[in-house]
Each structure stands twice: as structure tokens, then as C-alpha cells.
Design a protein around this motif. Structure first.
Motif, PDB file in Angstrom:
ATOM      1  N   SER A  93       0.841  -1.204   0.000  1.00 59.78           N
ATOM      2  CA  SER A  93       0.000   0.000   0.000  1.00 59.78           C
ATOM      3  C   SER A  93       0.871   1.246   0.000  1.00 59.78           C
ATOM      4  O   SER A  93       1.922   1.277   0.659  1.00 59.78           O
ATOM      5  CB  SER A  93      -0.867  -0.011   1.271  1.00 59.78           C
ATOM      6  OG  SER A  93      -1.343   1.287   1.566  1.00 59.78           O
ATOM      7  N   TYR A  95       0.137   3.720   1.567  1.00 62.78           N
ATOM      8  CA  TYR A  95      -0.024   4.280   2.919  1.00 62.78           C
ATOM      9  C   TYR A  95       0.889   3.577   3.942  1.00 62.78           C
ATOM     10  O   TYR A  95       0.926   3.971   5.104  1.00 62.78           O
ATOM     11  CB  TYR A  95      -1.478   4.179   3.395  1.00 62.78           C
ATOM     12  CG  TYR A  95      -2.467   5.065   2.656  1.00 62.78           C
ATOM     13  CD1 TYR A  95      -2.049   6.028   1.739  1.00 62.78           C
ATOM     14  CD2 TYR A  95      -3.827   4.940   2.897  1.00 62.78           C
ATOM     15  CE1 TYR A  95      -2.964   6.827   1.070  1.00 62.78           C
ATOM     16  CE2 TYR A  95      -4.753   5.752   2.227  1.00 62.78           C
ATOM     17  CZ  TYR A  95      -4.313   6.687   1.311  1.00 62.78           C
ATOM     18  OH  TYR A  95      -5.221   7.485   0.662  1.00 62.78           O
ATOM     19  N   ARG A 103       6.038   7.680   4.737  1.00 58.10           N
ATOM     20  CA  ARG A 103       5.622   6.851   3.598  1.00 58.10           C
ATOM     21  C   ARG A 103       6.800   6.704   2.623  1.00 58.10           C
ATOM     22  O   ARG A 103       7.636   7.596   2.518  1.00 58.10           O
ATOM     23  CB  ARG A 103       4.413   7.493   2.912  1.00 58.10           C
ATOM     24  CG  ARG A 103       3.169   7.391   3.791  1.00 58.10           C
ATOM     25  CD  ARG A 103       2.081   8.298   3.299  1.00 58.10           C
ATOM     26  NE  ARG A 103       1.635   7.915   1.977  1.00 58.10           N
ATOM     27  CZ  ARG A 103       0.792   8.659   1.247  1.00 58.10           C
ATOM     28  NH1 ARG A 103       0.368   9.809   1.702  1.00 58.10           N
ATOM     29  NH2 ARG A 103       0.397   8.235   0.068  1.00 58.10           N
ATOM     30  N   GLU A 130      -7.228  -1.668  -4.542  1.00 60.02           N
ATOM     31  CA  GLU A 130      -7.669  -0.259  -4.622  1.00 60.02           C
ATOM     32  C   GLU A 130      -6.702   0.477  -5.524  1.00 60.02           C
ATOM     33  O   GLU A 130      -5.487   0.277  -5.426  1.00 60.02           O
ATOM     34  CB  GLU A 130      -7.670   0.414  -3.240  1.00 60.02           C
ATOM     35  CG  GLU A 130      -8.836   0.021  -2.357  1.00 60.02           C
ATOM     36  CD  GLU A 130      -8.881   0.860  -1.076  1.00 60.02           C
ATOM     37  OE1 GLU A 130      -8.926   2.105  -1.165  1.00 60.02           O
ATOM     38  OE2 GLU A 130      -8.837   0.243   0.004  1.00 60.02           O
ATOM     39  N   GLN A 273      -4.555   9.432  -2.814  1.00 60.68           N
ATOM     40  CA  GLN A 273      -5.490   8.337  -3.095  1.00 60.68           C
ATOM     41  C   GLN A 273      -4.816   7.008  -2.771  1.00 60.68           C
ATOM     42  O   GLN A 273      -3.608   6.850  -2.958  1.00 60.68           O
ATOM     43  CB  GLN A 273      -5.902   8.369  -4.572  1.00 60.68           C
ATOM     44  CG  GLN A 273      -6.698   9.619  -4.928  1.00 60.68           C
ATOM     45  CD  GLN A 273      -7.190   9.588  -6.371  1.00 60.68           C
ATOM     46  OE1 GLN A 273      -6.959   8.654  -7.124  1.00 60.68           O
ATOM     47  NE2 GLN A 273      -7.885  10.650  -6.746  1.00 60.68           N
ATOM     48  N   HIS A 274      -5.630   6.069  -2.301  1.00 59.05           N
ATOM     49  CA  HIS A 274      -5.058   4.786  -1.876  1.00 59.05           C
ATOM     50  C   HIS A 274      -4.784   3.885  -3.075  1.00 59.05           C
ATOM     51  O   HIS A 274      -5.660   3.694  -3.930  1.00 59.05           O
ATOM     52  CB  HIS A 274      -6.021   4.090  -0.904  1.00 59.05           C
ATOM     53  CG  HIS A 274      -5.359   3.001  -0.108  1.00 59.05           C
ATOM     54  ND1 HIS A 274      -6.067   2.064   0.585  1.00 59.05           N
ATOM     55  CD2 HIS A 274      -4.046   2.705   0.085  1.00 59.05           C
ATOM     56  CE1 HIS A 274      -5.212   1.236   1.193  1.00 59.05           C
ATOM     57  NE2 HIS A 274      -3.991   1.604   0.894  1.00 59.05           N
ATOM     58  N   LEU A 276      -3.604   0.055  -3.425  1.00 60.30           N
ATOM     59  CA  LEU A 276      -3.396  -1.143  -2.593  1.00 60.30           C
ATOM     60  C   LEU A 276      -3.382  -2.392  -3.465  1.00 60.30           C
ATOM     61  O   LEU A 276      -4.308  -2.635  -4.254  1.00 60.30           O
ATOM     62  CB  LEU A 276      -4.519  -1.259  -1.550  1.00 60.30           C
ATOM     63  CG  LEU A 276      -4.576  -2.579  -0.760  1.00 60.30           C
ATOM     64  CD1 LEU A 276      -3.343  -2.748   0.136  1.00 60.30           C
ATOM     65  CD2 LEU A 276      -5.853  -2.653   0.091  1.00 60.30           C
TER      66      LEU A 276
END
Ligand SMILES: [Fe+2]
Length: 288
Positions: A93, A95, A103, A130, A273-274, A276
Motif C-alpha cells: 500500500s 499508505y 511513507r 484499490e 489516493q489509496h 493497494l
């Protein structure tokens, strides 16, 4: 005992470009597949270096079973990102944070996975869960084709070279992966020596194989000279015709032969924006 019926597939495999990439449709990998389908998928990714399997709907556990179709799934390099009880599957991810809470732009520069290991991965698999609205392609370059493109005398010279590999080279140009920087600061590792040109089991071919970030040095060169040599080589061989840029769709599994390629991610998307993916690797042979 109930025996699960193997699914009857309408599997289709389409080549994307002459040198790299294929797309697979018509298979639902939540269900078990027969031996022939498994063999076809393994052959397709070997022949084309990378492969996208469209329209999957997988839990992390199901994704782990899919990865097993392609070999023995390895534990992750950084276990803190794995799912609880699933040490082989990473939550990949944008994140995720490093030990300092920052990050990381993981995969920003060309590399191959796990080159610091004894038995680096055969395949790397990602499954899109995602995605940002736009951008964030994953790019793969065919290093078998790259090797073939070089003049004979340079190939012979490269054939004799060996690299010493650690989590992060002391003179690596891009020290982006701060998890690996932290590991080196805590004592690092005994270097793993690998050939710069390796044979690739199952293909009868050879390819250029290195990760400039994890090369401490090429035997006979100092670390800085080694970095310059590798980046000059990359300038020669990373050509558009050998490269595939994967534009993600939700439900894609995108995977590559990590022994025959380098890859990198485009950080051209909205980082708020994620993005993943579930991530897995399968064990490769010791390079020779
Ligand atoms: Fe990677």
C-alpha cells in the motif's frame, strides 16, 4: 467426502507485444484449476516474461492459493506489512510507513526483487484491490531480450561478471527504500554473490540480472564505479520495445518472471489516493 469439481474454463491467452507481455481472460482463480490450465499459465508467463490475469475476486487467503499455482510462496522481506497469519502475503500500500513513520515510494526506480537473497524470487505477483483514479502503472522490461540485443564481445565480458548484493548498496543512487537503509544501519548482511548474467530455468535462455539498489559492487570494481557501470548498461538496454507498461484495472493479477526482468512503478498519481495491492513472490533457483 465431497470432491470439488475442477472448473471448465474458457481460458484465453493473448500476446500483448512481440517482446513482452500477455493477457489472460476467462478464468476464475477462486476455483481450483486443472493441471493443464496450471501448466498453460506457467508457460505463458515464462514465454512472455509478464502476464496479466483479468477480473479476479480474491481474499488474501485466496490470493495466496493462486500464488501457489506458480511455485513455493516465500515469506515477505518486511514481515510488518504482511496480513496476520499470512506471512507470505503483503499488503502493498502507498499508505505503508517506514520505521520513522514516513511513507515510502517503494519501487520508484528500476529493480528486480530480492536480489540480496540466496534464492531470489522466480515470480512476483500483485493483485489490484484499490487504485488511484489515474496513473500508477507498473512497468516491466524484458532483460532476456536486453541481453540478446547486446554485441557479442560485450555479452562475453558481462558473462564473466559477478555482483555482491546486500539490502541496500552503500553507494546506491536511489536510497528510497528506507526500511532497507535501516536494516543496513543495524549491521546489514553478509553479501550474496550472484552472476550479472544468469540462466533462467525453464526457458533455456540467459538474461541480464541485477538490482542497482542492492549491488554493493561488481567484483573487481569499487561501489561507485559499479553504479556507473550498471546505469550505463541500463541506458543501453531499457528500450521501449522491450518494455510493457501495465495500466491497472481492479481485479487484475499482474505478475512477472523476476529472473528475466526489471520493473518500476510510476509515481505520477495522486498520492493522497489509496493504491493497494496484495503481493507475493515464489522461490527461484540459486542464480547461476
Ligand atoms: Fe519490486
Amino acid at each position: 467426502m465431497q470432491v470439488q469439481e475442477k472448473q471448465k474454463t474458457t481460458l484465453q491467452i493473448r500476446k500483448i507485444s512481440p517482446h513482452i507481455g500477455c493477457e489472460v481472460t476467462g478464468v476464475d482463480l477462486r476455483q481450483s484449476v486443472d493441471a493443464e490450465t496450471k501448466a498453460q499459465l506457467n508457460k505463458a508467463v515464462l514465454d512472455n516474461v509478464c502476464m496479466v490475469i483479468r477480473d479476479q475476486h480474491l481474499t488474501p487467503e485466496e490470493f495466496a492459493r493462486v500464488a501457489e499455482l506458480f511455485g513455493e510462496v516465500q515469506d515477505q522481506d518486511h514481515p510488518k506489512y504482511s496480513f496476520p497469519g499470512l506471512p507470505t502475503i503483503k499488503r502493498h500500500s502507498n499508505y505503508n510507513v517506514d520505521p520513522n513513520g514516513n511513507r515510502i515510494k517503494e519501487g520508484l526506480h528500476w529493480h528486480t526483487d530480492g536480489a540480496f537473497r540466496d534464492q531470489p524470487p522466480k515470480f512476483t505477483l500483485l493483485y489490484a484491490v484499490e487504485l488511484p483514479d489515474a496513473g500508477g502503472n507498473t512497468n516491466v522490461v524484458n532483460m532476456r531480450a536486453a541481453y540478446r540485443s547486446l554485441p557479442e564481445d560485450l555479452r562475453r565480458r558481462l558473462d564473466a561478471m559477478k555482483t555482491n548484493n546486500v539490502r541496500m548498496g552503500s553507494k546506491a543512487r536511489f536510497r528510497v527504500n528506507t526500511n532497507n537503509v535501516a536494516i543496513m544501519a543495524q549491521g546489514g548482511q553478509v553479501p550474496n554473490q550472484h552472476p550479472l548474467v544468469r540462466s533462467i530455468d525453464g526457458t533455456g535462455e540467459k538474461g541480464l540480472w541485477f538490482n542497482p539498489n542492492t549491488v554493493e559492487n561488481i567484483v573487481g570494481m569499487d561501489p561507485e564505479e559499479s553504479q556507473n557501470f550498471l546505469y550505463d548498461l541500463m541506458d543501453k538496454v531499457i528500450r521501449p520495445e522491450f518494455t510493457y507498461s501495465h495500466q491497472w484495472r481492479l481485479g487484475d493479477i499482474f505478475m512477472w518472471d523476476n529472473r528475466s526482468s526489471m520493473h518500476k512503478v510510476n509515481f505520477d498519481y495522486d498520492w493522497n489516493q489509496h493504491r493497494l495491492h496484495y503481493h507475493a513472490t515464489t522461490r527461484g533457483e540459486r542464480p547461476n
